[in-house]
Design an enzyme around this catalytic site. Structure first.
Site, PDB file in Angstrom:
ATOM      1  N   HIS A  10       0.810  -1.219   0.000  1.00  0.00           N
ATOM      2  CA  HIS A  10       0.000   0.000   0.000  1.00  0.00           C
ATOM      3  C   HIS A  10       0.847   1.276   0.000  1.00  0.00           C
ATOM      4  CE1 HIS A  10       0.785   1.053   4.247  1.00  0.00           C
ATOM      5  NE2 HIS A  10       0.899  -0.264   4.397  1.00  0.00           N
ATOM      6  N   HIS A  30      11.944  -1.064 -12.525  1.00  0.00           N
ATOM      7  CA  HIS A  30      11.661  -2.481 -12.752  1.00  0.00           C
ATOM      8  C   HIS A  30      11.673  -3.184 -11.402  1.00  0.00           C
ATOM      9  CE1 HIS A  30      12.815  -6.418 -15.102  1.00  0.00           C
ATOM     10  NE2 HIS A  30      11.842  -6.612 -14.238  1.00  0.00           N
TER      11      HIS A  30
END
Length: 201
Positions: free
Chosen positions: A126, A135
């Site tokens: 979150h 990446h």
């Protein structure tokens, strides 16, 4: 969808597009020896694609810096590729050109930038921020409230503690455990993570 790049990343993206029932129009790559990828024809190089005026497209290049250069050169008409078996909160944001692979998860309040790769089984919890061209590799786990800067690569199986800030164009090595902030361009290895060197880009 047109695909820029004909390597392993292209194979994964083709698989995602097939799973998502998206039509594939062709592949474009600088190589003159690759004629097709998973039965998708290579129609020309990047210059040919630009001249064609075709859209939409997605950049299938694993190297973060190369992906950024191509995105800036093409500039407009890019789309994202989201595997239907990924889990993305309706309250998360995914930028243009980003690829989210099978079984990856992106939790509530997280913002994923443009042209990011969230790889297979990666977990982004979150309220994170994942910068453009970053990446997050397979099996990597990122705790809540983490900031990842532009172009940074989080390696396979790496873990990032909640609330950590990682600078731009850093590299977190495979299996590293990051428990404190990471400066720009740093290469982090080990458990706990330590700076091995700095990344010259």
């Amino acid at each position: 969808m047109h695909i820029i790049g004909a390597g392993g990343q292209a194979r994964v993206i083709i698989d995602i597009l097939i799973a998502a029932n998206q039509a594939i129009e062709g592949v474009w790559d600088e190589s003159t020896t690759i004629k097709a990828v998973l039965n998708q024809p290579v129609r020309g190089n990047l210059k040919d694609f630009k001249a064609s005026g075709l859209h939409p497209f997605i950049i299938a290049i694993g190297n973060n810096l190369t992906r950024k250069k191509i995105a800036e050169e093409l500039n407009v008409g890019c789309r994202s590729a989201i595997h239907p078996k990924s889990a993305i909160s309706a309250l998360a944001s995914i930028g243009v050109g980003t690829v989210v692979m099978a079984n990856a998860s992106v939790n509530v309040g997280t913002t994923i930038g443009k042209h990011v790769i969230i790889n297979t089984n990666a977990s982004v919890d979150h309220d994170c921020h994942i910068g453009d061209y970053a990446h997050v590799s397979p099996q990597a786990g990122i705790g809540g409230g983490v900031y990842v800067g532009e172009g940074t690569h989080i390696g396979i199986g790496a873990s990032v503690k909640h609330g950590v800030k990682i600078g731009k164009w850093a590299i977190v090595g495979a299996g590293a455990v990051v428990i404190k902030d990471v400066p720009d361009y740093a290469v982090i290895v080990g458990n706990p993570g330590r700076i091995l060197k700095y990344n010259p880009i």
